[in-house]
Design a protein around this motif. Structure first.
Motif, mmCIF file in Angstrom:
data_model
loop_
_atom_site.group_PDB
_atom_site.id
_atom_site.type_symbol
_atom_site.label_atom_id
_atom_site.label_comp_id
_atom_site.label_asym_id
_atom_site.label_seq_id
_atom_site.Cartn_x
_atom_site.Cartn_y
_atom_site.Cartn_z
ATOM 1 N N ALA A 67 2.613 3.824 -1.586
ATOM 2 C CA ALA A 67 3.872 3.369 -2.171
ATOM 3 C C ALA A 67 3.979 1.853 -2.240
ATOM 4 O O ALA A 67 4.626 1.321 -3.137
ATOM 5 N N HIS A 68 3.359 1.144 -1.300
ATOM 6 C CA HIS A 68 3.474 -0.316 -1.210
ATOM 7 C C HIS A 68 2.073 -0.907 -1.317
ATOM 8 O O HIS A 68 1.233 -0.683 -0.439
ATOM 9 N N LEU A 69 1.836 -1.676 -2.374
ATOM 10 C CA LEU A 69 0.497 -2.182 -2.650
ATOM 11 C C LEU A 69 0.537 -3.691 -2.884
ATOM 12 O O LEU A 69 1.229 -4.170 -3.777
ATOM 13 N N ASP A 70 -0.212 -4.433 -2.068
ATOM 14 C CA ASP A 70 -0.295 -5.884 -2.166
ATOM 15 C C ASP A 70 -1.699 -6.267 -2.631
ATOM 16 O O ASP A 70 -2.669 -6.136 -1.886
ATOM 17 N N LEU A 71 -1.793 -6.755 -3.874
ATOM 18 C CA LEU A 71 -3.077 -7.177 -4.441
ATOM 19 C C LEU A 71 -3.143 -8.694 -4.601
ATOM 20 O O LEU A 71 -3.967 -9.201 -5.364
#
Length: 318
Positions: A67-71
């Protein structure tokens, strides 16, 4: 929720560094793939890595929960074109440097919050198609172009957040503007779920393009500033559910022909001079000051709709 200024403190989730493009699937165990809900990735990603991330986001009905994606600290590199079936259609995507390409994140069902790579330059059409849980997206400082049709069927998207160092865009109360706020670029499709009233800034002179394209929920009240002098018909073109109450404050406003065709809404107009418009008119109820009512009743366009003199009771809605 991610913020632009967040410190590099310990991340409450899974952290992965991808040194070799295409190797993400080798770094996450198969029995963990569909259990991860928060993930921060650094390194280099190609199309095979993106497909792996999409699977983690319940793409094509997998059991993914991401649900939470940091790229933020990743770099997208050129990759193979991947063709596959999605919702009965054949679609394809590929990766290219500094770009979020067409269909790249399409169908990421569980994805709620996304922070894009810092070096992202372009966000293309349909790149986030049907990300139906996406609520919040961070636009980095290097982004110079966002296609207005990048977010179709993102029915929960309520906030664009733009890096304060971006030279092309800014965001105010979740809406996307050009840097000097003279142009409204895009309204999040699902903003009506979170805000009853939207007031646009007095820096705008016109509304044009697919600003509200694919909006999925009604904006209860949309207040236009006195500075607005022109509205194009595409502004409301693809409203699934229209603005319920539109407030016009401009004198000498021009509205493109057929802007209100097949629309159903209530319009509060505070100007003495009727806005210029032509063409078909939908199911419109117009509220004006009682002393101006006769002026509107003799106007060739506005006389075709129901015209009501404003009262304090009417104004309570706003």
């Amino acid at each position: 929720m991610f913020t632009i200024e967040e410190t590099r403190k310990k991340f409450a989730g899974t952290e992965i560094h991808v040194a070799v493009p295409g190797s993400l699937s080798n770094l996450i165990r198969e029995d963990e793939k569909y259990k991860i809900k928060r993930m921060r990735v650094s390194g280099f990603l190609n199309s095979h890595d993106i497909l792996f991330i999409k699977d983690m986001c319940a793409y094509n009905n997998t059991e993914g929960q991401l649900a939470h994606l940091d790229l933020k600290d990743t770099q997208i590199v050129s990759g193979d074109k991947i063709s596959h079936e999605y919702k009965g259609d054949k679609i394809a995507f590929y990766t290219k440097e500094r770009s979020i390409t067409k269909y790249m994140f399409a169908g990421c069902f569980t994805l709620k919050e996304l922070r894009l790579p810092d070096n992202t330059k372009l966000i293309e059409q349909c790149s986030f198609w049907n990300c139906c849980s996406l609520y919040y997206i961070v636009i980095p400082e290097n982004t110079v172009y966002i296609d207005p049709l990048a977010f179709p069927d993102c029915n929960n998207l309520g906030i664009f957040q733009v890096s304060k160092n971006n030279n092309e865009y800014t965001s105010i109360k979740g809406l996307l503007y050009n840097k000097d706020m003279t142009e409204l670029i895009l309204c999040p499709p699902g903003i009506g779920r979170y805000k009853d009233k939207i007031t646009l800034p007095n820096t705008l002179n016109e509304l044009k393009g697919d600003i509200f394209s694919h909006s999925s929920t009604a904006i209860f009240v949309l207040i236009l500033p006195p500075s607005i002098k022109y509205i194009s018909k595409n502004v409301f073109r693809t409203f699934t559910t229209p603005v319920r109450y539109l407030v016009i404050q401009s004198e000498h406003l021009e509205i493109e022909c057929d802007t209100f065709s097949r629309r159903r809404m209530k319009i509060f107009c505070f100007s003495k001079t009727p806005p210029y418009c032509d063409g078909d008119i939908g199911d419109i109820t117009l509220f004006v000051y009682p002393e101006y009512q006769s002026i509107y009743e003799t106007d060739p366009f506005w006389s075709k709709c129901a015209i009501i003199g404003m009262s304090l009771e009417n104004l309570d809605i706003l």
